[in-house]
Enzyme design. Sequence first.
Site, PDB file in Angstrom:
ATOM      1  N   ASP A   1       9.455   3.416   0.191  1.00 22.19           N
ATOM      2  CA  ASP A   1       8.317   3.945   0.940  1.00 22.19           C
ATOM      3  C   ASP A   1       8.511   3.523   2.394  1.00 22.19           C
ATOM      4  O   ASP A   1       8.214   2.402   2.777  1.00 22.19           O
ATOM      5  CB  ASP A   1       7.010   3.387   0.362  1.00 22.19           C
ATOM      6  CG  ASP A   1       5.796   3.888   1.121  1.00 22.19           C
ATOM      7  OD1 ASP A   1       5.965   4.429   2.231  1.00 22.19           O
ATOM      8  OD2 ASP A   1       4.670   3.711   0.612  1.00 22.19           O
TER       9      ASP A   1
ATOM     10  N   TYR B   1       0.865  -1.183   0.000  1.00 21.41           N
ATOM     11  CA  TYR B   1       0.000   0.000   0.000  1.00 21.41           C
ATOM     12  C   TYR B   1       0.895   1.223   0.000  1.00 21.41           C
ATOM     13  O   TYR B   1       1.827   1.308   0.812  1.00 21.41           O
ATOM     14  CB  TYR B   1      -0.903   0.005   1.241  1.00 21.41           C
ATOM     15  CG  TYR B   1      -1.777   1.230   1.382  1.00 21.41           C
ATOM     16  CD1 TYR B   1      -2.664   1.594   0.382  1.00 21.41           C
ATOM     17  CD2 TYR B   1      -1.717   2.013   2.533  1.00 21.41           C
ATOM     18  CE1 TYR B   1      -3.472   2.721   0.513  1.00 21.41           C
ATOM     19  CE2 TYR B   1      -2.528   3.131   2.680  1.00 21.41           C
ATOM     20  CZ  TYR B   1      -3.399   3.484   1.671  1.00 21.41           C
ATOM     21  OH  TYR B   1      -4.201   4.589   1.810  1.00 21.41           O
TER      22      TYR B   1
ATOM     23  N   LYS C   1       4.493   8.444   9.061  1.00 25.38           N
ATOM     24  CA  LYS C   1       3.945   8.129  10.381  1.00 25.38           C
ATOM     25  C   LYS C   1       4.890   8.331  11.570  1.00 25.38           C
ATOM     26  O   LYS C   1       4.505   8.926  12.562  1.00 25.38           O
ATOM     27  CB  LYS C   1       3.449   6.690  10.388  1.00 25.38           C
ATOM     28  CG  LYS C   1       2.400   6.430   9.298  1.00 25.38           C
ATOM     29  CD  LYS C   1       1.755   5.084   9.410  1.00 25.38           C
ATOM     30  CE  LYS C   1       0.829   4.850   8.239  1.00 25.38           C
ATOM     31  NZ  LYS C   1      -0.374   4.120   8.494  1.00 25.38           N
TER      32      LYS C   1
HETATM   33  N1  PLP Z   1       2.747   4.117   2.360  1.00 27.22           N
HETATM   34  C1  PLP Z   1       2.631   3.153   3.283  1.00 27.22           C
HETATM   35  C2  PLP Z   1       3.657   2.060   3.316  1.00 27.22           C
HETATM   36  C3  PLP Z   1       1.591   3.165   4.198  1.00 27.22           C
HETATM   37  O1  PLP Z   1       1.468   2.185   5.092  1.00 27.22           O
HETATM   38  C4  PLP Z   1       0.665   4.237   4.152  1.00 27.22           C
HETATM   39  C5  PLP Z   1      -0.460   4.292   5.106  1.00 27.22           C
HETATM   40  O2  PLP Z   1      -0.759   3.379   5.822  1.00 27.22           O
HETATM   41  C6  PLP Z   1       0.819   5.217   3.175  1.00 27.22           C
HETATM   42  C7  PLP Z   1       1.873   5.143   2.299  1.00 27.22           C
HETATM   43  C8  PLP Z   1      -0.143   6.369   3.099  1.00 27.22           C
HETATM   44  O3  PLP Z   1       0.105   7.236   4.153  1.00 27.22           O
HETATM   45  P1  PLP Z   1      -1.046   8.246   4.667  1.00 27.22           P
HETATM   46  O4  PLP Z   1      -2.094   7.410   5.314  1.00 27.22           O
HETATM   47  O5  PLP Z   1      -0.309   9.149   5.617  1.00 27.22           O
HETATM   48  O6  PLP Z   1      -1.535   8.973   3.468  1.00 27.22           O
END
Ligand code: PLP
Length: 447
Positions: free
Chosen positions: A256, A154, A284
């Site tokens: 990511d 994700y 996060k």
């Molecule tokens: N990338 C990863 C690996 C994530 O786990 C998440 C959210 O859970 C995101 C991107 C998206 O982040 P946000 O919820 O701050 O938009």
Amino acid sequence: MSQSYWQPNRYRRSAALFDKARAIIPGGVNSTARATWAGWDPHPLFIDHGTGSKVTDIDGNEYIDYLLGLGPMLLGHRPPAVTQAVVDQIERRGTVFALPAADETVLAEKIRRAVPSMERVRLCNTGTEAVLYAIRLARAYTGKTKIIRFEGMYHGFSDGIYWSKHPNPETAGPELAPRPVPQGPGLPPGVGDGLIILPWNDVHALRETLAREGDKIAAVITEPIMCNTGCILPENGYLDALRTLTDRHGVLLIFDEVITGFRIALGGAQAHYGITPDLSVFAKGLGGGFPVACMGGRADIMALVERGKVSMAGTYNANGIAVAAANAALDVLAKPGMYQRLYNVSDRLRDGLTRLIRDLRVPAHVVGLGPVFQVWFSREPIRNYREAARYADHEAFRLWWEGMLNRGVLFHPGAYENLFVSFAHTADDVDRTLAAARETLSEMLVG
Ligand code: PLP
């Protein structure tokens, strides 16, 4: 489901609030991961407050919290230094000026000190935005259009990447050459043509694809640890192969680190595994519970932003609250010995669970690194999304979740999510969690 430990009487007030919310908020919640269909069935818990490693729901039940807001509460709930910094910012300085402040540079420097691959840094508010910027930048820099992403990951909910998160394996194409599957209706169909979906942890598939189409591929985006299909670690040498192969084909490597950043180590998973990506995304773990994210990497790539060729806009980018929170959080995280302590507590929990599972002969295993892990109810090891779809026992996971919840331990009800340990968790929290786990697993075995 035939069996259930759900105790409706414990959650009466949550159930009533959910009914009320549903009448105006579609699904009763404001993000998919909190919805009934994400596992919070028959309704999510409504939370009253959190302190350190604990949260208390509206019915007065207290939990040791391994949900941690799905990751941001790395320092626990209401970490004093971050709270104070934000209060000071609001009371004494203000929140949004649409002009820069000195603290933004201070923060960018702290980020680069922690993560040396971030030669240049831009701030924004969410992981979704940061990923979107990174992908756009990769296309602009390479002059190529396709992006490789891995099935089961994700990377946020933007149109360009919200594909093939957890597709139905029956309709998602062959295991070694999956087809792009949109998350749902409304995503522009043409976008999928720009994505190449691959199985993770498979060097052969990557090598073949890059050899065949490397001249059209702008970037490979990956989590260094797969944290959105439960927790799956990279196999030995896999991340090195990603680095070598992308370099060979003039393809950018984007990490990511929205989940792994500032959590696996101060320098993220890239520090732990010793890999230098071209671009990285953090969110996060950065803000001590406040919305703040960043994207950055090689100076020559970021020069496109510098010259205004690639636009990164946002009214709330680097707002006062985000910057104050992140500056305070990074000061705490950079204190000597912090991660050693976090790993001591986390390892005590993961090792304890592994021992319990072995002693009780539960068909399950614990996978993770430091403060992020998942319990897979599966006899088979799981290396990628298709194997998870084939082997993970979701009914067993549900019982495990219900049993733990009844005993005051909170985590997400989905087997494809994770448990998170914070800097506020203690050995005592872990020992209470292990006692609850022994009871729950024993109860499940009696069946
Ligand atoms: N990338 C990863 C690996 C994530 O786990 C998440 C959210 O859970 C995101 C991107 C998206 O982040 P946000 O919820 O701050 O938009």
